[in-house]
Write a protein that holds these residues in place. Structure first.
Motif, PDB file in Angstrom:
ATOM      1  N   LYS A   1       0.754  -1.177   0.043  1.00  0.00           N
ATOM      2  CA  LYS A   1       0.028   0.283   0.093  1.00  0.00           C
ATOM      3  C   LYS A   1       0.719   1.237   0.003  1.00  0.00           C
ATOM      4  CE  LYS A   1      -3.883   1.924   2.613  1.00  0.00           C
ATOM      5  NZ  LYS A   1      -4.695   1.731   3.868  1.00  0.00           N
ATOM      6  N   ALA A   2       2.032   1.348   0.939  1.00  0.00           N
ATOM      7  CA  ALA A   2       2.826   2.232   0.864  1.00  0.00           C
ATOM      8  C   ALA A   2       3.479   2.504  -0.458  1.00  0.00           C
ATOM      9  CB  ALA A   2       3.828   2.200   2.064  1.00  0.00           C
ATOM     10  N   TRP A   3       3.994   1.314  -1.061  1.00  0.00           N
ATOM     11  CA  TRP A   3       4.664   1.486  -2.272  1.00  0.00           C
ATOM     12  C   TRP A   3       3.660   2.122  -3.275  1.00  0.00           C
ATOM     13  CZ3 TRP A   3       6.106  -3.371  -5.426  1.00  0.00           C
ATOM     14  CH2 TRP A   3       7.095  -3.241  -6.331  1.00  0.00           C
ATOM     15  N   LYS A   4       2.579   1.741  -3.406  1.00  0.00           N
ATOM     16  CA  LYS A   4       1.303   2.166  -4.494  1.00  0.00           C
ATOM     17  C   LYS A   4       1.488   3.734  -4.184  1.00  0.00           C
ATOM     18  CE  LYS A   4      -1.126  -2.029  -5.328  1.00  0.00           C
ATOM     19  NZ  LYS A   4      -2.239  -2.747  -5.152  1.00  0.00           N
ATOM     20  N   ALA A   5       1.267   3.947  -2.938  1.00  0.00           N
ATOM     21  CA  ALA A   5       1.194   5.449  -2.622  1.00  0.00           C
ATOM     22  C   ALA A   5       2.287   6.321  -3.150  1.00  0.00           C
ATOM     23  CB  ALA A   5       0.889   5.751  -1.158  1.00  0.00           C
ATOM     24  N   SER A   6       3.430   5.842  -2.796  1.00  0.00           N
ATOM     25  CA  SER A   6       4.650   6.669  -3.325  1.00  0.00           C
ATOM     26  C   SER A   6       4.686   6.607  -4.873  1.00  0.00           C
ATOM     27  CB  SER A   6       5.660   5.554  -2.826  1.00  0.00           C
ATOM     28  OG  SER A   6       7.148   6.144  -3.576  1.00  0.00           O
TER      29      SER A   6
ATOM     30  N   GLY B   1      13.438   7.033 -13.226  1.00  0.00           N
ATOM     31  CA  GLY B   1      14.059   5.702 -13.987  1.00  0.00           C
ATOM     32  C   GLY B   1      14.975   5.132 -13.050  1.00  0.00           C
ATOM     33  N   HIS B   2      15.413   5.864 -11.976  1.00  0.00           N
ATOM     34  CA  HIS B   2      16.506   5.358 -10.837  1.00  0.00           C
ATOM     35  C   HIS B   2      15.640   4.307 -10.067  1.00  0.00           C
ATOM     36  CE1 HIS B   2      19.702   4.594  -8.323  1.00  0.00           C
ATOM     37  NE2 HIS B   2      19.216   5.208  -7.243  1.00  0.00           N
ATOM     38  N   ILE B   3      14.389   4.963  -9.586  1.00  0.00           N
ATOM     39  CA  ILE B   3      13.710   4.041  -8.710  1.00  0.00           C
ATOM     40  C   ILE B   3      13.218   2.716  -9.293  1.00  0.00           C
ATOM     41  CG2 ILE B   3      13.079   5.824  -6.881  1.00  0.00           C
ATOM     42  CD1 ILE B   3      10.130   5.049  -8.468  1.00  0.00           C
ATOM     43  N   ILE B   4      12.881   2.879 -10.432  1.00  0.00           N
ATOM     44  CA  ILE B   4      12.649   1.690 -11.507  1.00  0.00           C
ATOM     45  C   ILE B   4      13.515   0.758 -11.555  1.00  0.00           C
ATOM     46  CG2 ILE B   4      11.653   0.973 -13.727  1.00  0.00           C
ATOM     47  CD1 ILE B   4      10.090   3.563 -13.781  1.00  0.00           C
ATOM     48  N   ALA B   5      14.984   1.199 -11.885  1.00  0.00           N
ATOM     49  CA  ALA B   5      15.944   0.351 -12.015  1.00  0.00           C
ATOM     50  C   ALA B   5      16.491  -0.254 -10.473  1.00  0.00           C
ATOM     51  CB  ALA B   5      17.218   1.019 -12.653  1.00  0.00           C
ATOM     52  N   THR B   6      16.267   0.443  -9.402  1.00  0.00           N
ATOM     53  CA  THR B   6      16.768   0.129  -8.184  1.00  0.00           C
ATOM     54  C   THR B   6      15.677  -0.925  -7.708  1.00  0.00           C
ATOM     55  OG1 THR B   6      17.747   2.180  -7.706  1.00  0.00           O
ATOM     56  CG2 THR B   6      17.343   0.651  -5.910  1.00  0.00           C
ATOM     57  N   GLN B   7      14.366  -0.781  -7.917  1.00  0.00           N
ATOM     58  CA  GLN B   7      13.757  -1.761  -7.547  1.00  0.00           C
ATOM     59  C   GLN B   7      13.948  -3.101  -8.194  1.00  0.00           C
ATOM     60  OE1 GLN B   7      10.654  -3.111  -9.591  1.00  0.00           O
ATOM     61  NE2 GLN B   7      10.597  -4.745  -8.056  1.00  0.00           N
TER      62      GLN B   7
ATOM     63  N   GLU C   1      11.182  -3.637   2.119  1.00  0.00           N
ATOM     64  CA  GLU C   1      11.277  -2.639   2.828  1.00  0.00           C
ATOM     65  C   GLU C   1      12.269  -1.756   2.342  1.00  0.00           C
ATOM     66  OE1 GLU C   1      11.455  -4.001   6.954  1.00  0.00           O
ATOM     67  OE2 GLU C   1       9.857  -5.349   6.556  1.00  0.00           O
ATOM     68  N   CYS C   2      13.637  -2.118   2.176  1.00  0.00           N
ATOM     69  CA  CYS C   2      14.683  -1.199   1.556  1.00  0.00           C
ATOM     70  C   CYS C   2      14.219  -0.380   0.349  1.00  0.00           C
ATOM     71  CB  CYS C   2      15.956  -2.012   1.142  1.00  0.00           C
ATOM     72  SG  CYS C   2      17.199  -0.764   0.535  1.00  0.00           S
ATOM     73  N   ASN C   3      13.464  -0.941  -0.586  1.00  0.00           N
ATOM     74  CA  ASN C   3      13.006  -0.310  -1.737  1.00  0.00           C
ATOM     75  C   ASN C   3      11.963   0.790  -1.433  1.00  0.00           C
ATOM     76  OD1 ASN C   3      12.662  -0.348  -4.782  1.00  0.00           O
ATOM     77  ND2 ASN C   3      10.567  -0.568  -3.952  1.00  0.00           N
ATOM     78  N   ASN C   4      11.403   0.660  -0.679  1.00  0.00           N
ATOM     79  CA  ASN C   4      10.296   1.711  -0.166  1.00  0.00           C
ATOM     80  C   ASN C   4      10.967   3.050   0.473  1.00  0.00           C
ATOM     81  OD1 ASN C   4       8.130   0.353  -0.970  1.00  0.00           O
ATOM     82  ND2 ASN C   4       6.999   0.252   0.978  1.00  0.00           N
ATOM     83  N   PHE C   5      12.064   2.527   1.560  1.00  0.00           N
ATOM     84  CA  PHE C   5      12.853   3.764   1.694  1.00  0.00           C
ATOM     85  C   PHE C   5      13.821   4.468   0.897  1.00  0.00           C
ATOM     86  CE2 PHE C   5      16.992   5.012   3.503  1.00  0.00           C
ATOM     87  CZ  PHE C   5      16.557   5.710   4.648  1.00  0.00           C
TER      88      PHE C   5
ATOM     89  N   GLU D   1      12.708   4.671  -2.471  1.00  0.00           N
ATOM     90  CA  GLU D   1      11.916   5.259  -3.026  1.00  0.00           C
ATOM     91  C   GLU D   1      11.687   6.742  -2.526  1.00  0.00           C
ATOM     92  OE1 GLU D   1       8.879   3.665  -5.208  1.00  0.00           O
ATOM     93  OE2 GLU D   1      10.045   1.826  -6.244  1.00  0.00           O
ATOM     94  N   GLY D   2      11.411   6.728  -1.135  1.00  0.00           N
ATOM     95  CA  GLY D   2      11.003   7.924  -0.434  1.00  0.00           C
ATOM     96  C   GLY D   2      12.197   8.944  -0.385  1.00  0.00           C
ATOM     97  N   LEU D   3      13.382   8.399  -0.587  1.00  0.00           N
ATOM     98  CA  LEU D   3      14.545   9.521  -0.503  1.00  0.00           C
ATOM     99  C   LEU D   3      14.557  10.005  -1.907  1.00  0.00           C
ATOM    100  CD1 LEU D   3      17.467   7.170   0.491  1.00  0.00           C
ATOM    101  CD2 LEU D   3      16.656   9.388   1.735  1.00  0.00           C
ATOM    102  N   HIS D   4      14.311   9.337  -3.007  1.00  0.00           N
ATOM    103  CA  HIS D   4      14.411   9.890  -4.224  1.00  0.00           C
ATOM    104  C   HIS D   4      13.137  10.606  -4.397  1.00  0.00           C
ATOM    105  CE1 HIS D   4      18.054   8.584  -5.902  1.00  0.00           C
ATOM    106  NE2 HIS D   4      17.836   7.480  -5.012  1.00  0.00           N
ATOM    107  N   LEU D   5      12.023  10.446  -3.913  1.00  0.00           N
ATOM    108  CA  LEU D   5      10.979  11.176  -3.969  1.00  0.00           C
ATOM    109  C   LEU D   5      11.175  12.637  -3.244  1.00  0.00           C
ATOM    110  CD1 LEU D   5       8.004  11.573  -4.974  1.00  0.00           C
ATOM    111  CD2 LEU D   5       7.350  10.926  -2.793  1.00  0.00           C
ATOM    112  N   GLY D   6      11.953  12.609  -2.217  1.00  0.00           N
ATOM    113  CA  GLY D   6      12.349  14.044  -1.474  1.00  0.00           C
ATOM    114  C   GLY D   6      13.336  14.615  -2.394  1.00  0.00           C
ATOM    115  N   TYR D   7      14.137  14.060  -3.372  1.00  0.00           N
ATOM    116  CA  TYR D   7      15.189  14.515  -4.213  1.00  0.00           C
ATOM    117  C   TYR D   7      14.273  15.196  -5.316  1.00  0.00           C
ATOM    118  CZ  TYR D   7      18.691  11.798  -2.171  1.00  0.00           C
ATOM    119  OH  TYR D   7      19.724  11.233  -1.218  1.00  0.00           O
TER     120      TYR D   7
END
Length: 151
Positions: A6-11, A43-49, A131-135, A137-143
């Protein structure tokens, strides 16, 4: 896992909103003081996931090697992203989640390569990777949210 999904979808919805709010030129703009742009962060969050969950589990995943190599850690934008590539990234923001959740529910993540990530997460299982992925993605959303103030 349902709360995590749910958190991942919201992000990812917040990332999708960038496409509706900003032009392709704005998404591609690298403001002074930054070394990337909003669309590179997408693109980076997609590649990192892909790396955290699929490669960490010794699986191929669902993105091309070309896309992975362009946006993996240690890369930065070298040219503007085309409308075609932007459309692909926009589609992947949602399709990647649904495919990964289906793969998880179908039990394809059997093994995991234990490691510590560049941001200090010690991963021992695919659950740790989610869990790491969600964290991450949050970092990069902030960027991306910081960059948007300068475009």
């Amino acid at each position: 896992m349902q709360a995590l999904f749910k958190a991942w979808k919201a992000s990812r919805k917040l990332y999708l909103d960038l496409f509706d709010t900003y032009s392709l030129d704005q998404l591609n703009k690298i403001p002074a003081g930054f070394n990337n742009n909003m669309i590179w962060n997408i693109g980076h969050i997609i590649a990192t996931q892909h790396k955290l969950i699929y490669k960490g589990s010794n699986l191929h995943g669902h993105i091309s090697d070309e896309l992975f190599n362009k946006y993996q850690s240690g890369t930065k934008p070298t040219e503007p992203v085309s409308q075609q590539e932007a459309d692909e990234l926009k589609t992947l923001l949602t399709s990647q989640i649904e495919q990964t959740i289906n793969d998880y529910q179908n039990g394809i993540f059997v093994t995991y390569n234990e490691r510590t990530t560049g941001i200090g997460f010690h991963l021992t299982s695919v659950q740790d990777a989610f869990e790491c992925n969600n964290f991450h993605e949050g970092l990069h959303l902030g960027y991306a949210m910081s960059i948007r103030k300068f475009v």
